[in-house]
Structure formats: structure tokens, C-alpha cells
Enzyme design. Structure first.
Site, PDB file in Angstrom:
ATOM      1  N   ASP A 288      60.032   2.961  44.422  1.00  0.00           N
ATOM      2  CA  ASP A 288      59.400   4.263  44.327  1.00  0.00           C
ATOM      3  C   ASP A 288      57.943   4.564  44.199  1.00  0.00           C
ATOM      4  O   ASP A 288      57.433   5.688  44.212  1.00  0.00           O
ATOM      5  CB  ASP A 288      60.097   5.183  43.679  1.00  0.00           C
ATOM      6  CG  ASP A 288      61.534   5.387  44.001  1.00  0.00           C
ATOM      7  OD1 ASP A 288      62.263   5.530  42.908  1.00  0.00           O
ATOM      8  OD2 ASP A 288      62.030   5.012  44.809  1.00  0.00           O
TER       9      ASP A 288
ATOM     10  N   SER B  58      59.830  13.212  49.198  1.00  0.00           N
ATOM     11  CA  SER B  58      58.705  12.208  49.397  1.00  0.00           C
ATOM     12  C   SER B  58      59.239  11.061  50.411  1.00  0.00           C
ATOM     13  O   SER B  58      60.133  10.752  50.225  1.00  0.00           O
ATOM     14  CB  SER B  58      58.030  11.586  48.380  1.00  0.00           C
ATOM     15  OG  SER B  58      57.698  12.571  47.419  1.00  0.00           O
TER      16      SER B  58
ATOM     17  N   HIS C 158      62.546   9.727  48.642  1.00  0.00           N
ATOM     18  CA  HIS C 158      62.856  10.041  47.360  1.00  0.00           C
ATOM     19  C   HIS C 158      62.834  11.626  46.907  1.00  0.00           C
ATOM     20  O   HIS C 158      62.017  12.304  47.449  1.00  0.00           O
ATOM     21  CB  HIS C 158      61.924   9.058  46.618  1.00  0.00           C
ATOM     22  CG  HIS C 158      62.086   9.441  45.027  1.00  0.00           C
ATOM     23  ND1 HIS C 158      63.098   8.523  44.324  1.00  0.00           N
ATOM     24  CD2 HIS C 158      61.454  10.088  43.953  1.00  0.00           C
ATOM     25  CE1 HIS C 158      63.045   8.648  43.211  1.00  0.00           C
ATOM     26  NE2 HIS C 158      62.095   9.777  42.991  1.00  0.00           N
TER      27      HIS C 158
ATOM     28  N   ASN D  83      61.136   4.725  52.715  1.00  0.00           N
ATOM     29  CA  ASN D  83      62.321   5.238  51.940  1.00  0.00           C
ATOM     30  C   ASN D  83      61.956   6.956  51.701  1.00  0.00           C
ATOM     31  O   ASN D  83      61.044   7.356  51.842  1.00  0.00           O
ATOM     32  CB  ASN D  83      62.113   4.622  50.347  1.00  0.00           C
ATOM     33  CG  ASN D  83      63.519   5.192  49.616  1.00  0.00           C
ATOM     34  OD1 ASN D  83      64.478   5.158  50.026  1.00  0.00           O
ATOM     35  ND2 ASN D  83      63.027   5.416  48.433  1.00  0.00           N
TER      36      ASN D  83
END
Ligand code: GRF
Length: 203
Positions: A144, A135, A108, A106
Site C-alpha cells: 500500500d 486511493s 486501497h 491497486n
């Protein structure tokens, strides 16, 4: 490697990865784009790139596990070696994450572990921070919270508003996400016990 990208919106990170695959930078192919929202620009980007794309929209009041089972069914058809969350604005259930843990990333828009969650740019401004960033992390069941693989920092200027910051962060996102995907496709990245490893060493 076969890359599946999950989106919810404009898909600028999706585009960066598509472009890096097309240029040969990434030794992989985006073989599926799945959005939880219909009519988002990211689907047009998939269409333009002749990539299989579909919408798995949540039904009103649908339980998270039920939605995730439908998403799993759609995703499994594409047999991805790597799942990339790119602006995917849903929280994924633990059972879904466990299926792809170690091969799902992912991005973020903050310097994790600072500012998990939403509205990161405004929160940075409100806090008066002088730096911000993005990030890329392995996805774990903690929102997260997965081990960070790569970050990019940007300065915060006095006159910045949230839009200025978002734009500056987006530019960096489009650099670091393709790089992490490239490294994974080169077999250089792995997830240890909630740590990120590169070439066998803890990052
Ligand atoms: C990016 O800022 C990303 O960090 C966040 O949502 C935004 C997605 O943008 N998760 P896009 O859809 O990739 O353009």
C-alpha cells in the site's frame, strides 16, 4: 490494451471496470480474471461477461515466492498490458511486483498514506476522523506504499459504523478505479522514480 484483473472476493471493482470497457469509456478489454480464492462472486461476474477466468489458490504453507511464480505463469499466458489488483487480498513478493511495476495498480480503502493494511473503516471510526476515502496507486514492493494516482474523499458521520463507511467508500472506488484505468489506456499515466506522472507532469 489487455487488462488482467486479480481478485479475491465479490469483484465490485472488477465489475465497474468491465462495465467501463463495455461502454467504451475505457479503451481496453479485460482479457483475464484471476482469483486466489475459488467460489467467489467475482468469478461469476467474469463468467457472465464471458471473460477468461481462473483460480490460482495457495497451497497450505506454500512459500510466497513459489505461489507468485505460479501466479506469474498463469498471468503471462494472457500477456496483459496492465494488471489491476481489485480486492486482491495477498501480499505480492518483490520479484512479482518488479515484473509489472509501472503497469500495475491497486485500490486501497483509505486516504493513503493514512491507514495502510487492513480494517481501515473501523480504524477511521476509532480515530474519530471526519473524512475517509479510497486511493488508487501504482503497486511497488512496499505494501500500500506505491505512488498515489487518484483519491476520492467521503465524509464520516457520527452515526456511521464500519459497514456504512465501507459502502460509501465502495461507491467512490467504482468511480475512481475505472477513471485511472481509462487514463492509463490513453497513455496519460506513467510511474517515475516512485512518483506518479500524468501527461509527463508529477501528480
Ligand atoms: C474494496 O474495498 C477495495 O478497496 C479493497 O477490497 C475491497 C474489494 O472489493 N481492496 P471488491 O472485491 O472489488 O468488491
Amino acid at each position: 490494451l489487455r487488462i488482467a484483473v486479480l481478485i479475491s472476493g465479490s469483484g465490485s471493482n472488477l465489475q465497474a471496470i468491465i462495465d467501463a470497457c463495455a461502454s467504451g469509456e475505457i479503451n481496453g478489454e479485460v482479457t483475464a480474471v484471476i482469483s486466489n480464492k475459488a467460489d467467489v462472486y467475482g468469478l461469476q461476474r467474469a463468467q457472465a461477461a464471458k471473460i477468461s477466468h481462473s483460480v490460482v489458490a495457495a497451497n497450505r504453507g506454500e512459500a510466497r515466492e513459489l505461489y507468485d511464480r505460479r501466479l506469474t505463469a498463469e498471468l503471462a499466458q494472457h500477456k496483459p498490458d496492465l494488471v489491476v489488483l481489485a480486492g486482491f487480498m495477498r501480499i505480492l513478493s518483490e520479484s512479482f511486483v518488479r515484473q509489472y511495476e509501472g503497469k500495475m495498480f491497486n485500490i486501497h480503502p483509505s486516504l493513503l498514506p493514512k491507514y495502510p493494511g487492513l480494517d481501515t473503516h473501523q480504524r477511521v471510526l476509532d480515530a474519530g476522523d471526519d473524512e475517509h476515502g479510497a486511493s488508487v496507486h501504482f503497486v511497488t514492493p512496499e505494501l500500500d506504499g506505491g505512488p498515489v494516482v487518484l483519491q476520492a474523499k467521503v465524509p464520516v458521520f457520527e452515526e456511521d459504523d464500519a459497514a456504512d463507511l465501507a459502502q460509501r467508500v465502495h461507491t467512490q472506488e467504482h468511480r475512481i478505479y475505472p477513471l485511472v484505468v481509462k487514463w492509463f489506456c490513453q497513455g496519460r499515466l506513467a510511474m517515475g522514480d516512485n512518483i506518479a506522472l500524468m501527461d509527463g507532469n508529477k501528480l
